[in-house]
Design a protein around this motif. Structure first.
Motif, short mmCIF file in Angstrom:
data_model
loop_
_atom_site.label_atom_id
_atom_site.label_comp_id
_atom_site.label_asym_id
_atom_site.label_seq_id
_atom_site.Cartn_x
_atom_site.Cartn_y
_atom_site.Cartn_z
N ASN A 9 0.84 -1.20 0.00
CA ASN A 9 0.00 0.00 0.00
C ASN A 9 0.87 1.24 0.00
OD1 ASN A 9 0.89 -0.14 2.65
ND2 ASN A 9 -0.95 0.83 3.43
N THR A 10 0.24 2.34 -0.32
CA THR A 10 0.90 3.63 -0.24
C THR A 10 -0.19 4.67 0.01
OG1 THR A 10 2.37 5.19 -1.36
CG2 THR A 10 0.79 4.02 -2.74
N VAL A 11 0.17 5.69 0.75
CA VAL A 11 -0.74 6.80 1.00
C VAL A 11 -0.15 8.01 0.31
CG1 VAL A 11 -1.80 8.28 2.74
CG2 VAL A 11 -1.51 5.85 3.20
N ARG A 12 -0.92 8.61 -0.54
CA ARG A 12 -0.46 9.76 -1.31
C ARG A 12 -1.31 10.98 -1.00
NH1 ARG A 12 3.58 8.93 -5.33
NH2 ARG A 12 4.33 6.85 -4.86
N ALA A 13 -0.64 12.12 -0.90
CA ALA A 13 -1.34 13.39 -0.69
C ALA A 13 -1.28 14.20 -1.97
CB ALA A 13 -0.68 14.15 0.45
N LYS A 14 -2.23 15.05 -2.10
CA LYS A 14 -2.27 15.92 -3.26
C LYS A 14 -1.14 16.94 -3.14
CE LYS A 14 -6.65 16.90 -2.69
NZ LYS A 14 -7.98 17.49 -2.85
N HIS A 15 -0.63 17.33 -4.26
CA HIS A 15 0.43 18.33 -4.37
C HIS A 15 -0.26 19.67 -4.65
CE1 HIS A 15 3.38 20.51 -6.83
NE2 HIS A 15 4.31 19.82 -6.20
N LEU A 16 0.18 20.73 -3.98
CA LEU A 16 -0.47 22.03 -4.15
C LEU A 16 -0.52 22.45 -5.61
CD1 LEU A 16 -1.78 24.53 -2.91
CD2 LEU A 16 0.53 25.48 -2.63
N GLY A 17 0.58 22.26 -6.34
CA GLY A 17 0.61 22.62 -7.76
C GLY A 17 -0.40 21.82 -8.56
N GLY A 23 -12.19 17.81 -18.94
CA GLY A 23 -11.08 17.02 -19.47
C GLY A 23 -10.37 16.25 -18.38
N GLU A 24 -9.33 15.56 -18.80
CA GLU A 24 -8.59 14.71 -17.88
C GLU A 24 -7.77 15.54 -16.90
OE1 GLU A 24 -5.68 12.20 -19.71
OE2 GLU A 24 -5.40 11.03 -17.89
N LEU A 25 -7.77 15.13 -15.66
CA LEU A 25 -6.96 15.77 -14.63
C LEU A 25 -5.63 15.02 -14.59
CD1 LEU A 25 -9.71 16.23 -11.92
CD2 LEU A 25 -8.96 17.85 -13.64
N ARG A 26 -4.70 15.41 -15.46
CA ARG A 26 -3.46 14.68 -15.66
C ARG A 26 -2.63 14.56 -14.38
NH1 ARG A 26 -1.66 13.51 -20.42
NH2 ARG A 26 0.51 13.89 -19.85
N LEU A 33 -2.04 8.64 -9.41
CA LEU A 33 -2.58 7.29 -9.23
C LEU A 33 -1.72 6.23 -9.91
CD1 LEU A 33 -6.40 7.99 -9.54
CD2 LEU A 33 -5.12 7.32 -7.51
N VAL A 34 -1.14 6.55 -11.06
CA VAL A 34 -0.24 5.60 -11.74
C VAL A 34 0.96 5.32 -10.85
CG1 VAL A 34 1.36 5.35 -13.69
CG2 VAL A 34 -0.97 6.15 -14.08
N GLU A 35 1.54 6.37 -10.27
CA GLU A 35 2.69 6.20 -9.38
C GLU A 35 2.29 5.38 -8.14
OE1 GLU A 35 4.38 10.64 -10.50
OE2 GLU A 35 3.79 10.20 -8.44
N ALA A 36 1.11 5.64 -7.60
CA ALA A 36 0.66 4.93 -6.40
C ALA A 36 0.43 3.45 -6.71
CB ALA A 36 -0.62 5.57 -5.87
N ARG A 37 -0.17 3.13 -7.85
CA ARG A 37 -0.39 1.71 -8.21
C ARG A 37 0.94 1.00 -8.38
NH1 ARG A 37 -4.85 3.57 -11.22
NH2 ARG A 37 -3.53 3.90 -13.02
N ARG A 38 1.88 1.65 -9.05
CA ARG A 38 3.19 1.05 -9.28
C ARG A 38 3.89 0.76 -7.94
NH1 ARG A 38 5.74 4.57 -12.91
NH2 ARG A 38 4.70 3.43 -14.54
N GLU A 39 3.86 1.71 -7.03
CA GLU A 39 4.53 1.53 -5.75
C GLU A 39 3.86 0.43 -4.93
OE1 GLU A 39 5.60 5.14 -3.81
OE2 GLU A 39 5.63 4.20 -1.85
N SER A 49 -8.39 14.36 4.71
CA SER A 49 -8.69 15.32 3.65
C SER A 49 -7.44 15.55 2.80
CB SER A 49 -9.14 16.64 4.28
OG SER A 49 -9.36 17.59 3.26
N GLY A 50 -7.54 15.26 1.53
CA GLY A 50 -6.42 15.49 0.63
C GLY A 50 -5.44 14.33 0.52
N ALA A 51 -5.66 13.23 1.22
CA ALA A 51 -4.76 12.07 1.13
C ALA A 51 -5.58 10.80 0.96
CB ALA A 51 -3.89 11.96 2.38
N ALA A 52 -5.07 9.91 0.15
CA ALA A 52 -5.77 8.66 -0.11
C ALA A 52 -4.79 7.50 -0.10
CB ALA A 52 -6.49 8.72 -1.46
N GLU A 53 -5.29 6.35 0.26
CA GLU A 53 -4.49 5.13 0.28
C GLU A 53 -4.84 4.30 -0.95
OE1 GLU A 53 -5.69 2.05 3.00
OE2 GLU A 53 -3.64 1.31 3.15
N LEU A 54 -3.82 3.74 -1.58
CA LEU A 54 -4.03 2.76 -2.62
C LEU A 54 -3.47 1.45 -2.09
CD1 LEU A 54 -4.13 3.23 -6.27
CD2 LEU A 54 -3.04 1.18 -5.41
N TYR A 55 -4.27 0.43 -2.09
CA TYR A 55 -3.95 -0.85 -1.48
C TYR A 55 -4.05 -1.95 -2.54
CZ TYR A 55 -4.61 -4.76 1.83
OH TYR A 55 -4.50 -5.93 2.52
#
Length: 129
Positions: free
Chosen positions: A24-32, A45-48, A54-60, A89-95
């Motif tokens: 698993n990994t927990v990722r927070a949003k980046h201000l930018g 449109g897509e929120l790149r 999410l791609v980075e979180a799945r890979r990790e 708020s602003g952070a999610a876990e991918l498991y």
């Protein structure tokens, strides 16, 4: 290492079950990224930035799952699944989780998978038009 989201690996038979593996990994949003996503939300449109996150979180998460499977002596992980949850708020876990197993070829090379690299290659996102 073979990684599949099915119960069996075509062309192989499961000879031993090593147990549940997870990453698993927990990722927070980046201000930018958050500011860019807010602006993109107005136009649609897509929120790149979030897609890349999410791609980075799945890979990790998969890499951590594979390390655990290797520690158990497995050569495949079956039934791989992903789950997400909001941690704060602003952070999610991918498991990511699955079952570490030992597989052996069943003798029919026509049905054996040829991709045994483990972590699937994720192509880079196309440049915005």
């Amino acid at each position: 290492m073979i990684v599949v989201n099915t119960e069996n690996v075509p062309g192989y038979r499961i000879t031993a079950v090593r147990g549940l593996v997870q990453g698993n990994t927990v990722r927070a949003k980046h201000l930018g990224r958050d500011i860019a996503a807010s602006l993109k939300n107005l136009a649609g449109g897509e929120l790149r930035g979030y897609t890349e996150l999410l791609v980075e979180a799945r890979r990790e998460a998969i890499e951590r799952l594979l390390m655990q499977a290797q520690q158990l002596g497995a050569n495949a992980v079956v039934n791989v699944r992903f789950s997400t949850s909001a941690v704060t708020s602003g952070a999610a876990e991918l498991y990511a989780y699955g079952t570490a197993v030992i597989v052996e070829p069943d003798g029919d090379p026509r049905t054996q998978t040829t991709d045994t690299t483990g972590v699937p290659e994720v192509p880079p996102l196309p440049e915005p038009s």
